[in-house]
Design an enzyme around this catalytic site. Structure first.
Site, PDB file in Angstrom:
ATOM      1  N   ASP A  85       0.848  -1.188   0.000  1.00  0.00           N
ATOM      2  CA  ASP A  85       0.000   0.000   0.000  1.00  0.00           C
ATOM      3  C   ASP A  85       0.885   1.240   0.000  1.00  0.00           C
ATOM      4  O   ASP A  85       1.722   1.412   0.893  1.00  0.00           O
ATOM      5  CB  ASP A  85      -0.866  -0.032   1.275  1.00  0.00           C
ATOM      6  CG  ASP A  85      -2.108   0.809   1.151  1.00  0.00           C
ATOM      7  OD1 ASP A  85      -2.420   1.263   0.036  1.00  0.00           O
ATOM      8  OD2 ASP A  85      -2.798   0.980   2.181  1.00  0.00           O
ATOM      9  N   GLU A 184     -14.243   1.503  -0.579  1.00  0.00           N
ATOM     10  CA  GLU A 184     -14.355   1.465   0.892  1.00  0.00           C
ATOM     11  C   GLU A 184     -15.527   2.318   1.385  1.00  0.00           C
ATOM     12  O   GLU A 184     -15.661   3.496   1.002  1.00  0.00           O
ATOM     13  CB  GLU A 184     -13.044   1.975   1.514  1.00  0.00           C
ATOM     14  CG  GLU A 184     -13.099   2.012   3.035  1.00  0.00           C
ATOM     15  CD  GLU A 184     -11.739   2.210   3.699  1.00  0.00           C
ATOM     16  OE1 GLU A 184     -10.708   2.224   3.007  1.00  0.00           O
ATOM     17  OE2 GLU A 184     -11.718   2.349   4.935  1.00  0.00           O
TER      18      GLU A 184
HETATM   19  O1  KIV Z   1      -4.468   0.523   4.741  1.00  0.00           O
HETATM   20  C1  KIV Z   1      -5.397  -0.254   4.618  1.00  0.00           C
HETATM   21  O2  KIV Z   1      -5.524  -1.269   5.307  1.00  0.00           O
HETATM   22  C2  KIV Z   1      -6.397   0.054   3.612  1.00  0.00           C
HETATM   23  C3  KIV Z   1      -7.748  -0.501   3.839  1.00  0.00           C
HETATM   24  C4  KIV Z   1      -8.438   0.259   4.915  1.00  0.00           C
HETATM   25  C5  KIV Z   1      -8.543  -0.505   2.611  1.00  0.00           C
HETATM   26  O3  KIV Z   1      -6.136   0.790   2.711  1.00  0.00           O
END
Ligand code: KIV
Length: 284
Positions: A85, A184
């Site tokens: 991410d 989300e």
């Molecule tokens: O950082 C994360 O876990 C996310 C989720 C909330 C979708 O982006």
């Protein structure tokens, strides 16, 4: 041995209506369990800022933190599709930074894809990362990195106008070359419209059952995140309570001199204790 899914497998699952199940993970041990439980994908979310580091939100999370945690997850789940991410300010400034930072996840943590937040405004970044040969997942709706602009951690797309904005964002993300999209905290009807219109897989966290798959935060599933519980969370265990109970029992055992017991200690090799005592006597 479990076979790691590919983008093509994930696309086929959408096309045949087979649901994808995935969780977040931030460390080696939950990644091992996620793989053993047969998760299709793992997200090393920047939610690690809240779940691991105790920040109030995701803004302070750095690239180094995300890459280190992704590396640990990769080691724990070598045969699962892992998504890194991209944290705040690792892709927003320009496309060059976005490509270089996405590449760090690939080179240093050997992830299978990266995810970033935003719709039309990150079109150029999604396109640039995809053109550099990486898999990008989009993320719209409640995007925690811009929760200030959204007025907090609030559901999105609840009016016709805001839902239409989300639909346009989703179209742009697919057009930019993303391989999938995460939605989300959005009403299920809006998620269904997007899922039906887009050809790429559309996943939900708090966007209803009709998406092509579901994501949950591992700390929520296990019942160990205490700061708050979102409406869309279902707790499947209460490890928070179990952890507290275990730590209290341990503390009580030590204080009451019940731990350690003989079976928790190591014996000296036979005949060595008398020898030691003799040596000590000679020293005097
Ligand atoms: O950082 C994360 O876990 C996310 C989720 C909330 C979708 O982006």
């Amino acid at each position: 041995m479990k076979k790691k899914l590919t983008r093509i497998d994930l696309q086929k699952m959408k096309d045949t209506g087979e649901k994808v199940v995935w969780v977040t993970s931030y460390d080696y041990w939950t990644a091992q369990f996620a793989e053993q439980a047969g998760m299709d994908m793992i997200l090393v979310g920047d939610s690690l800022g809240m779940c691991i580091y105790g920040y109030e939100g995701t803004i302070p999370v750095t690239m180094d933190q995300c890459v280190w945690h992704s590396e640990a997850v990769r080691r724990g789940a070598p045969n699962t599709f892992v998504i890194g991410d991209m944290p705040f300010l690792s892709y927003q400034v320009n496309c060059d930074e976005a490509v270089r930072n996405a590449g760090r996840f690939y080179k240093e943590a050997r992830v299978d894809a990266i995810k970033l937040e935003g719709g039309r405004r990150v079109y150029p970044q999604i396109k640039a990362i995809a053109e550099a040969g990486m898999l990008v997942m989009g993320h719209i709706g409640l995007t925690p990195q811009s929760s200030g602009q959204l007025g907090g951690f609030k559901a999105q797309g609840r009016t016709a106008e805001t839902a239409l904005e989300l639909i346009e964002d989703a179209r742009a993300i697919q057009q930019a070359g993303a391989f999938s999209l995460l939605i989300e905290a959005v009403p299920p009807e809006v998620c269904r419209i997007i899922r039906d219109e887009l050809t790429i897989p559309v996943y939900s966290i708090g966007a209803g059952i009709e998406a092509d798959g579901q994501l949950m935060i591992v700390s929520d599933i296990l019942g160990i995140f205490q700061a708050f519980t979102a409406k869309f969370v279902k707790k499947y265990a209460n490890l928070g309570e179990e952890t507290l109970k275990a730590l209290k029992l341990y503390a009580e055992d030590v204080r009451m001199k019940r731990f350690p017991e003989p079976q928790h200690t190591y014996n000296m090799i036979e005949g060595e204790l008398p020898k030691l005592l003799t040596l000590l006597k000679r020293e005097k």
